[in-house]
Every structure is written in structure tokens, then in C-alpha cells.
Scaffold this motif. Structure first.
Motif, PDB file in Angstrom:
ATOM      1  N   GLY A  35       0.865  -1.186   0.000  1.00  0.00           N
ATOM      2  CA  GLY A  35       0.000   0.000   0.000  1.00  0.00           C
ATOM      3  C   GLY A  35       0.898   1.232   0.000  1.00  0.00           C
TER       4      GLY A  35
ATOM      5  N   PHE B 255      -0.656   7.473   1.737  1.00  0.00           N
ATOM      6  CA  PHE B 255       0.031   8.434   2.618  1.00  0.00           C
ATOM      7  C   PHE B 255       0.948   7.707   3.594  1.00  0.00           C
ATOM      8  CE2 PHE B 255      -3.391  10.997   1.036  1.00  0.00           C
ATOM      9  CZ  PHE B 255      -2.867  12.273   1.010  1.00  0.00           C
ATOM     10  N   VAL B 256       0.401   6.719   4.277  1.00  0.00           N
ATOM     11  CA  VAL B 256       1.179   6.018   5.294  1.00  0.00           C
ATOM     12  C   VAL B 256       2.286   5.180   4.658  1.00  0.00           C
ATOM     13  CG1 VAL B 256       1.032   4.187   7.046  1.00  0.00           C
ATOM     14  CG2 VAL B 256      -0.670   6.008   7.002  1.00  0.00           C
TER      15      VAL B 256
ATOM     16  N   ILE C  64      -1.255  -2.115  -5.857  1.00  0.00           N
ATOM     17  CA  ILE C  64      -1.948  -2.672  -7.027  1.00  0.00           C
ATOM     18  C   ILE C  64      -2.299  -1.558  -8.015  1.00  0.00           C
ATOM     19  CG2 ILE C  64      -2.918  -4.805  -6.065  1.00  0.00           C
ATOM     20  CD1 ILE C  64      -5.415  -3.168  -5.308  1.00  0.00           C
TER      21      ILE C  64
ATOM     22  N   VAL D  48      -2.470  -0.761   3.801  1.00  0.00           N
ATOM     23  CA  VAL D  48      -3.551  -0.463   2.843  1.00  0.00           C
ATOM     24  C   VAL D  48      -4.695   0.240   3.582  1.00  0.00           C
ATOM     25  CG1 VAL D  48      -2.957  -2.421   1.359  1.00  0.00           C
ATOM     26  CG2 VAL D  48      -4.636  -2.734   3.184  1.00  0.00           C
TER      27      VAL D  48
ATOM     28  N   TYR E  11      -9.318  -4.803   1.853  1.00  0.00           N
ATOM     29  CA  TYR E  11      -7.984  -4.571   1.277  1.00  0.00           C
ATOM     30  C   TYR E  11      -6.904  -5.281   2.105  1.00  0.00           C
ATOM     31  CZ  TYR E  11     -10.613  -0.934  -1.116  1.00  0.00           C
ATOM     32  OH  TYR E  11     -11.557  -0.264  -1.855  1.00  0.00           O
TER      33      TYR E  11
ATOM     34  N   ARG F 230     -10.138  14.402   1.827  1.00  0.00           N
ATOM     35  CA  ARG F 230     -11.086  13.420   2.363  1.00  0.00           C
ATOM     36  C   ARG F 230     -11.767  14.027   3.597  1.00  0.00           C
ATOM     37  NH1 ARG F 230      -7.406   7.961   2.372  1.00  0.00           N
ATOM     38  NH2 ARG F 230      -5.753   9.462   2.799  1.00  0.00           N
TER      39      ARG F 230
HETATM   40  N1  LIG Z   1      -3.572   8.934   6.322  1.00  0.00           N
HETATM   41  C1  LIG Z   1      -3.254   9.083   7.593  1.00  0.00           C
HETATM   42  O1  LIG Z   1      -3.014  10.192   8.081  1.00  0.00           O
HETATM   43  C2  LIG Z   1      -3.156   7.874   8.506  1.00  0.00           C
HETATM   44  C3  LIG Z   1      -2.533   8.000   9.742  1.00  0.00           C
HETATM   45  C4  LIG Z   1      -2.440   6.874  10.570  1.00  0.00           C
HETATM   46  C5  LIG Z   1      -3.012   5.681  10.172  1.00  0.00           C
HETATM   47  N2  LIG Z   1      -3.644   5.593   8.970  1.00  0.00           N
HETATM   48  C6  LIG Z   1      -4.192   4.297   8.563  1.00  0.00           C
HETATM   49  O2  LIG Z   1      -3.279   3.722   7.631  1.00  0.00           O
HETATM   50  C7  LIG Z   1      -3.998   2.975   6.626  1.00  0.00           C
HETATM   51  C8  LIG Z   1      -3.645   3.518   5.249  1.00  0.00           C
HETATM   52  O3  LIG Z   1      -4.100   4.858   5.168  1.00  0.00           O
HETATM   53  P1  LIG Z   1      -3.680   5.804   3.952  1.00  0.00           P
HETATM   54  O4  LIG Z   1      -4.247   7.137   4.244  1.00  0.00           O
HETATM   55  O5  LIG Z   1      -2.236   5.654   3.684  1.00  0.00           O
HETATM   56  O6  LIG Z   1      -4.513   5.094   2.773  1.00  0.00           O
HETATM   57  P2  LIG Z   1      -4.516   5.458   1.226  1.00  0.00           P
HETATM   58  O7  LIG Z   1      -5.910   5.259   0.769  1.00  0.00           O
HETATM   59  O8  LIG Z   1      -3.822   6.751   0.975  1.00  0.00           O
HETATM   60  O9  LIG Z   1      -3.584   4.313   0.582  1.00  0.00           O
HETATM   61  C9  LIG Z   1      -3.906   2.964   0.593  1.00  0.00           C
HETATM   62  C10 LIG Z   1      -3.161   2.294  -0.568  1.00  0.00           C
HETATM   63  O10 LIG Z   1      -3.359   0.882  -0.504  1.00  0.00           O
HETATM   64  C11 LIG Z   1      -3.422   0.391  -1.831  1.00  0.00           C
HETATM   65  N3  LIG Z   1      -4.016  -0.931  -1.847  1.00  0.00           N
HETATM   66  C12 LIG Z   1      -5.309  -1.293  -1.658  1.00  0.00           C
HETATM   67  N4  LIG Z   1      -5.443  -2.630  -1.751  1.00  0.00           N
HETATM   68  C13 LIG Z   1      -4.222  -3.138  -1.998  1.00  0.00           C
HETATM   69  C14 LIG Z   1      -3.705  -4.452  -2.168  1.00  0.00           C
HETATM   70  N5  LIG Z   1      -4.522  -5.524  -2.102  1.00  0.00           N
HETATM   71  N6  LIG Z   1      -2.398  -4.609  -2.403  1.00  0.00           N
HETATM   72  C15 LIG Z   1      -1.565  -3.544  -2.472  1.00  0.00           C
HETATM   73  N7  LIG Z   1      -1.983  -2.276  -2.301  1.00  0.00           N
HETATM   74  C16 LIG Z   1      -3.295  -2.075  -2.073  1.00  0.00           C
HETATM   75  C17 LIG Z   1      -4.234   1.435  -2.561  1.00  0.00           C
HETATM   76  O11 LIG Z   1      -4.064   1.344  -3.957  1.00  0.00           O
HETATM   77  C18 LIG Z   1      -3.671   2.732  -1.957  1.00  0.00           C
HETATM   78  O12 LIG Z   1      -2.576   3.217  -2.720  1.00  0.00           O
HETATM   79  C19 LIG Z   1      -5.481   3.106   7.001  1.00  0.00           C
HETATM   80  O13 LIG Z   1      -5.833   2.006   7.792  1.00  0.00           O
HETATM   81  C20 LIG Z   1      -5.526   4.380   7.839  1.00  0.00           C
HETATM   82  O14 LIG Z   1      -6.596   4.375   8.753  1.00  0.00           O
HETATM   83  C21 LIG Z   1      -3.721   6.655   8.119  1.00  0.00           C
END
Ligand SMILES: NC(=O)c1ccc[n+]([C@@H]2O[C@H](COP(=O)([O-])OP(=O)(O)OC[C@H]3O[C@@H](n4cnc5c(N)ncnc54)[C@H](O)[C@@H]3O)[C@@H](O)[C@H]2O)c1
Length: 426
Positions: A7, A10-11, A31, A84, A98, A325
Motif C-alpha cells: 500500500g 500516505f502512510v 496494485i 492499505v 484490502y 477526504r
Molecule cells: N492517512 C493518515 O493520516 C493515517 C494516519 C495513521 C493511520 N492511517 C491508517 O493507515 C492505513 C492507510 O491509510 P492511507 O491514508 O495511507 O490510505 P490510502 O488510501 O492513501 O492508501 C492505501 C493504498 O493501498 C493500496 N491498496 C489497496 N489494496 C491493496 C492491495 N490488495 N495490495 C496492495 N496495495 C493495495 C491502494 O491502492 C492505496 O494506494 C489506514 O488504515 C488508515 O486508517 C492513516
């Protein structure tokens, strides 16, 4: 160590770049082919301060690469970090599709003694599901762990390099040792705990912060009724060491990709284990209503929105990110368009994707967005917005300035000849 991050959102991108900067050999896997193509060229698909430089530096050193191939990414990985998305399902619970899909895809390539780590925000019970998905496919010995992420968008690189703590939820000393080694460059306390405790810690932290925002917003409502000033109240309570001056943000309510979802998910999780989740249900409802309650109040106090030209300054959910978002702008703009207002917006980074019904145009400067405005709404505290001299865009009409984040001195705004409206003060 050989690390794979699944994934590259952002994270994922931030984690991959930071783990590479510690000297590890890191692969980022997604993906989404378009994302990976951009990342391979050294381009971050979103705006996050300092990330582009870090990414290019680690790619140039040969420490970081990207792929869409599970085989290539998992074959040699000692630590596999699942990062993810976990959006809320329609009943509010975390949608784990995911997470479980990545477990299924990685399983065939898992090497002996690899550690599968969940960094995504997930409820207790999820690691067990991931382990059983993998075990259905292979008999190779592997380990599982939870490593929740606490970074904030807008300061994600700084937060990852300077965390308040690292929380490792696991059952085996081998896993604690390896994951502690992965973070040994950092000078943060490391909390070793049960897997469920680590997962609860993440939801608890975000739900508490969201509740704190909701609480001070409720107090701000009362201040508006009785002539108290919320900023003075915050100062007065903040000297109490049990309360503190920090993290009091009266405003339009919390937004972003995490707080709304995590509050809903913890409330929904409560229901699945026979608890009511009442406090968090209420926090969620109050927060959802808040922006509309305030918009109605602002309309009354400024003489209505119909046929007005309204400048919206700040479209992202907070400063230093282009992430929209659950951003206030995504609710404000359709609301104002529906009231037949003409909306002119500006954001230093975020690009608004208008709905067909939106009467809205985005501009590339504060000056242009404020042209001919009847109402200026400072929605996000981007430094460029809060340091702007709004006397430069004052026109000859009666104009209202709405300070949605209490960032402006009301007297200064009144001296510029605007009607001033803030939060929790008259
Ligand atoms: N964004 C934040 O500030 C933040 C902070 C702390 C925790 N989190 C948590 O971290 C997790 C990720 O958040 P995010 O904001 O980075 O999400 P995001 O939506 O920006 O990124 C998720 C990525 O995962 C990929 N993905 C989905 N299914 C997949 C698979 N089967 N194989 C490979 N890649 C796949 C997507 O294409 C996408 O690029 C979430 O659970 C969120 O709650 C987010």
C-alpha cells in the motif's frame, strides 16, 4: 533488513521512505499501476512536506524501489508491513477487504520466519483473520504483529522521524526484537504490548482527540450564547496540568481520512462486542451536524447566502496537505451552491473536483478568489492564508469575514472594515 510495505498511500510511502533512510532495503508495493509508475519516476502522487526529497534521496542510494508484483516484493522480505486503506463499511465497521486481499496475495511468496505486520488501523481480531488467510494457503512458519501508525498528514515525515512512541503488539520475543531493531534509529519510547492493546491504542488515541474537539466545540456553542470568549476559556482551563493548553481547536468540526472513520469504527466495534458505543455515536452525530449548524448561524448573522459571492479559502482538510477526504470544503461548497451563492475558492495545494450542481470556480490566488466577495470564509489555517493582509482585497460593499479556525485578531479584521464572525465568541 529487507522490508516490504504493502500500500503506497500516505502512510505507505512515508513509512517506506523513512525505513529506507534507516539503511534498510525497502520495496513499496501497490496494485495501483499509475501510482507505482509515478513513484518509480521519483514522483509522490500527493503533497506531503519533505517527502519528495526523501524519496528521491533513498531511490538514488538504491535503498528504495517500487513494484506492483507481489512475487518480487515478498520473496525475500523479512518484514512485510500492510499499510492499505481500511475505510468504514456501511454499518460503520472497518472494511477489511484490502487488508485481507493483501494477506491472500502475499501468502504464496512468504519466506520462512517472515513477520507480517499490520500498520493499517484495524480492530482487535484482524491479525488473527490475516494469519488464518495466510495459513489456508501455506504451511511456512511466519509471525504476525501489530504496529499502529500515529503520523499526521501535513507533518508525516517529521512525525515518523520523531514519533511520541512506537507501539508494538506481538506475542513472540523474536518479533519484538526484530521490530525494535527496525526502529532503533529513533529516540522514542517503545511500548511492547498485546496485539489487541496495540490496535485499541490507535482507535483510542484518535477517538479521544476527536472527542476533545467535539467537547470544545460544544463549549464554544455556549460561549456564543453568553458572551464568553472560547479562546479565553481555553487559556483559563489550560493552566490546569490535567487539561493543558494543547490540542484545543474550536472550529467547524473534525475531518480528514482518519478521525471520522476511526470514531465510527470504534463505535461500531463496540456494538459487535455487545457494548453500546453511545459516547462515540454521539460524538460522530454532533460532528456531522456541526458544520451545517454553523453555516446556518453564519447565514443568519451575515444576512444570508442567496446570490452572494463567497470566497472559500482553504480546500484541504487541514494545512500542509492536499488531502480533501472529509474536508469542510466538500460540505461547504455544495451547501452554498444549493443556497444559490456564487463560490470562488483558493487553496495552495488541493484541487477541488466540483459536483455538477456546484456553482463554484477555483482560482490560483487569494486576491482572485476574494474578488467582489460579499463573504470571505477562512476555512483552513494555511500559513499563506492566516498571514494575508485582507485590507488589500476589501471592496466598497458591506463584507463579512468568517474566521472558521479563530486564527485572526477580531479587532484587526474589524479595522479592515469587515464584519467579523468567529467560533465561540461574539
Ligand atoms: N492517512 C493518515 O493520516 C493515517 C494516519 C495513521 C493511520 N492511517 C491508517 O493507515 C492505513 C492507510 O491509510 P492511507 O491514508 O495511507 O490510505 P490510502 O488510501 O492513501 O492508501 C492505501 C493504498 O493501498 C493500496 N491498496 C489497496 N489494496 C491493496 C492491495 N490488495 N495490495 C496492495 N496495495 C493495495 C491502494 O491502492 C492505496 O494506494 C489506514 O488504515 C488508515 O486508517 C492513516
Amino acid at each position: 533488513m529487507k522490508v516490504t510495505v504493502i500500500g503506497t498511500g500516505f502512510v505507505g510511502v512515508v513509512s517506506a521512505a523513512v525505513y529506507a533512510s534507516f539503511g534498510n532495503q525497502v520495496i513499496g508495493l501497490d496494485i495501483d499501476e499509475n501510482k507505482i509508475k509515478l513513484l518509480e519516476k521519483g514522483q509522490v502522487p500527493f503533497y506531503e512536506p519533505d517527502l519528495q526529497e526523501l524519496l528521491l534521496e533513498q531511490q538514488a542510494k538504491g535503498k528504495l524501489r517500487f513494484t506492483t508484483s507481489y512475487q518480487e516484493a515478498i520473496n525475500e522480505a523479512e518484514i512485510i508491513i500492510i499499510a492499505v486503506g481500511t475505510p468504514s463499511a456501511s454499518d460503520g465497521t472497518a472494511d477489511l477487504k484490502y487488508v485481507l486481499a493483501s494477506a491472500e496475495s502475499l501468502a504464496p511468496y512468504l519466506k520462512e520466519n517472515a513477520i507480517v505486520v499490520i500498520k493499517s488501523t484495524v480492530p482487535p481480531g484482524t491479525l488473527e483473520k490475516v494469519i488464518s488467510v495466510i495459513k489456508e494457503k501455506i504451511s511456512t512458519k511466519f509471525y504476525g504483529a501489530s504496529l499502529p501508525e500515529f503520523l499526521r498528514e501535513g507533518s508525516a515525515v517529521f512525525d515518523t522521524l520523531n514519533p511520541d512512541r512506537i507501539v508494538i503488539g506481538a506475542e513472540d520475543d523474536f518479533v519484538f526484537t526484530k521490530l525494535e531493531e527496525l526502529h532503533k534509529t529513533l529516540k522514542a519510547p517503545v511500548v511492547h504490548c498485546k496485539v489487541a492493546s496495540a490496535q485499541m491504542a490507535k482507535y483510542t488515541a484518535n477517538s479521544y482527540l476527536a472527542t476533545r474537539i467535539t467537547f470544545i466545540n460544544e463549549v464554544a456553542n455556549l460561549c456564543e450564547k453568553n458572551g464568553a470568549d472560547i479562546e479565553e476559556v481555553i487559556k483559563a482551563i489550560g493552566y490546569d496540568k490535567r487539561i493543558g493548553q494543547h490540542y484545543w481547536y474550536p472550529g467547524l468540526g473534525y475531518g480528514g481520512s482518519c478521525f471520522p472513520k476511526d470514531v465510527k469504527e470504534l463505535a461500531a466495534y463496540s456494538r459487535t462486542v455487545g457494548e453500546s458505543g453511545n459516547l462515540l455515536n454521539r460524538v460522530d452525530e454532533i460532528n456531522k451536524d456541526r458544520i451545517f449548524r454553523l453555516l446556518k448561524k453564519f447565514a443568519e448573522e451575515s444576512g444570508g447566502f442567496k446570490d452572494k459571492t463567497i470566497a472559500i479559502l482553504g480546500l484541504s482538510f487541514k494545512p500542509n496537505t492536499d488531502d480533501m477526504r472529509e474536508a469542510p470544503s466538500t460540505k461547504i461548497i455544495p451547501f452554498l451552491s444549493d443556497k444559490k451563492a456564487k463560490v470562488r475558492s483558493y487553496d495552495p495545494m488541493a484541487k477541488y473536483n466540483p459536483l455538477a450542481t456546484d456553482n463554484h470556480q477555483q482560482f490560483s490566488s487569494i486576491e482572485e478568489a476574494c474578488e467582489n466577495a460579499d463573504i470571505i470564509m477562512a476555512v483552513v489555517e494555511w500559513p499563506e492564508i492566516i498571514s494575508f493582509d485582507f485590507s488589500k482585497v476589501k471592496n466598497n460593499k458591506k463584507q463579512t469575514f468568517i474566521d472558521c479556525r479563530n486564527q485572526f485578531n477580531p479587532e484587526r479584521v474589524k479595522n479592515w472594515q469587515y464584519q467579523y464572525l468567529g467560533i465561540g465568541k461574539r
